[in-house]
Design a protein around this motif. Structure first.
Motif, short mmCIF file in Angstrom:
data_model
loop_
_atom_site.label_atom_id
_atom_site.label_comp_id
_atom_site.label_asym_id
_atom_site.label_seq_id
_atom_site.Cartn_x
_atom_site.Cartn_y
_atom_site.Cartn_z
N UNK A 1 0.94 -1.37 -0.02
CA UNK A 1 0.06 -0.09 0.00
C UNK A 1 0.85 1.35 -0.13
N UNK A 2 2.06 1.23 0.80
CA UNK A 2 2.91 2.37 0.56
C UNK A 2 2.75 3.23 1.50
N UNK A 3 1.40 3.31 2.18
CA UNK A 3 1.13 4.34 3.34
C UNK A 3 -0.05 3.97 4.00
N UNK A 4 -0.16 4.33 5.14
CA UNK A 4 -1.32 3.99 6.01
C UNK A 4 -1.63 5.07 7.30
N UNK A 5 -2.99 5.39 7.24
CA UNK A 5 -3.33 6.44 8.32
C UNK A 5 -3.82 5.58 9.39
N UNK A 6 -3.45 5.78 10.64
CA UNK A 6 -3.89 5.41 11.79
C UNK A 6 -4.07 6.65 13.06
N UNK A 7 -4.77 6.09 13.98
CA UNK A 7 -5.14 7.10 15.13
C UNK A 7 -4.51 6.31 16.25
N UNK A 8 -3.49 6.83 17.00
CA UNK A 8 -3.01 6.44 18.28
C UNK A 8 -3.21 7.32 19.38
N UNK A 9 -3.87 6.98 20.48
CA UNK A 9 -4.20 7.66 21.45
C UNK A 9 -4.62 8.94 21.17
N UNK A 10 -5.43 8.96 20.24
CA UNK A 10 -6.04 10.27 19.77
C UNK A 10 -5.31 10.92 18.89
N UNK A 11 -4.23 10.56 18.51
CA UNK A 11 -3.45 11.41 17.71
C UNK A 11 -3.42 10.70 16.13
N UNK A 12 -3.59 11.51 15.12
CA UNK A 12 -3.59 10.95 13.81
C UNK A 12 -2.13 10.90 13.10
N UNK A 13 -1.76 9.68 12.70
CA UNK A 13 -0.36 9.49 12.27
C UNK A 13 -0.54 8.88 10.85
N UNK A 14 0.55 9.37 10.18
CA UNK A 14 0.33 8.89 8.59
C UNK A 14 1.82 8.07 8.53
N UNK A 15 1.95 6.76 8.02
CA UNK A 15 3.11 6.07 8.03
C UNK A 15 3.34 5.74 6.36
N UNK A 16 4.60 6.20 6.08
CA UNK A 16 4.84 5.86 4.61
C UNK A 16 5.99 4.93 4.37
N UNK A 17 6.09 4.05 3.49
CA UNK A 17 7.15 3.10 3.13
C UNK A 17 7.63 3.69 2.16
N UNK A 18 8.84 3.97 2.13
CA UNK A 18 9.91 4.74 0.88
C UNK A 18 11.13 4.20 0.79
N UNK A 19 11.65 3.85 -0.16
CA UNK A 19 12.78 3.08 -0.42
C UNK A 19 13.45 2.24 0.68
N UNK A 20 12.56 1.24 0.73
CA UNK A 20 12.90 0.17 2.14
C UNK A 20 12.90 0.58 3.49
N UNK A 21 12.50 1.81 3.72
CA UNK A 21 12.30 2.60 4.93
C UNK A 21 10.85 3.09 5.24
N UNK A 22 10.68 3.12 6.60
CA UNK A 22 9.15 3.63 6.87
C UNK A 22 9.32 5.03 7.47
N UNK A 23 8.47 5.76 7.19
CA UNK A 23 8.63 7.16 7.56
C UNK A 23 7.06 7.71 7.86
#
Length: 164
Positions: free
Chosen positions: A34-56
């Motif tokens: 998927x290359x990216x995912x939106x999640x909510x952790x402890x009420x905080x919105x987080x966007x995680x991206x997989x780019x060039x074999x690394x997560x950001x």
């Protein structure tokens, strides 16, 4: 604001009095697809991206030799390592003004992404004090974002009618 040393100790979860918790986000294979995912952790919105074999966390660009996320709406540039805001400007006092990159200071919290046996975890930043981006994790900030989005959606609808 946290010093670089404080940020590193919080990021590693080693600072006393600041327990860190790793949240399971998903399997590595899911992110690769998927290359990216939106999640909510402890009420905080987080966007995680997989780019060039690394997560950001965020869309990635290299600016002034630093990996940065860039806000798609406002074009704000934030460094991944420190959460530092960058902007390009010239010094009008210079005889020949040359655009350079400058820092606005820490503007965004930096969270840690960890991979353990193909499982992906996020540890939220424990950096004490207020960071500018914290506003958008409050009810007032989220309401402002919703209102801006609704306004944008309404403008798009009006413009679509004009093209008919």
């Amino acid at each position: 604001m946290c010093s670089s040393e404080e940020r590193n100790s919080y990021r590693l979860g080693t600072t006393q009095g600041w327990p860190s918790r790793m949240y399971f986000i998903g399997k590595k294979e899911d992110f690769i697809q998927t290359k990216r995912m939106d999640v909510t952790l402890d009420g905080r919105d987080i966007l995680i991206i997989y780019h060039q074999r690394t997560f950001y966390l965020g869309d990635i660009e290299e600016i002034n030799n630093k990996l940065c996320i860039v806000c798609p709406k406002h074009k704000y540039k934030i460094t991944l390592a420190e959460g530092e805001g960058l902007y390009k400007a010239t010094n009008p006092a210079e005889k020949v003004p040359i655009p350079q990159w400058y820092s606005k200071g820490m503007k965004q919290r930096v969270h840690k992404v960890t991979e353990v046996d193909e499982d992906i975890f996020v540890t939220l930043s424990n950096c004490p004090g207020w960071v500018e981006s914290d506003y958008y994790q409050t009810e007032k900030g989220r309401a402002e974002l919703r209102k801006a989005q609704e306004s944008e959606d309404g403008e798009e609808d009006v413009n679509a009618d004009e093209d008919v």
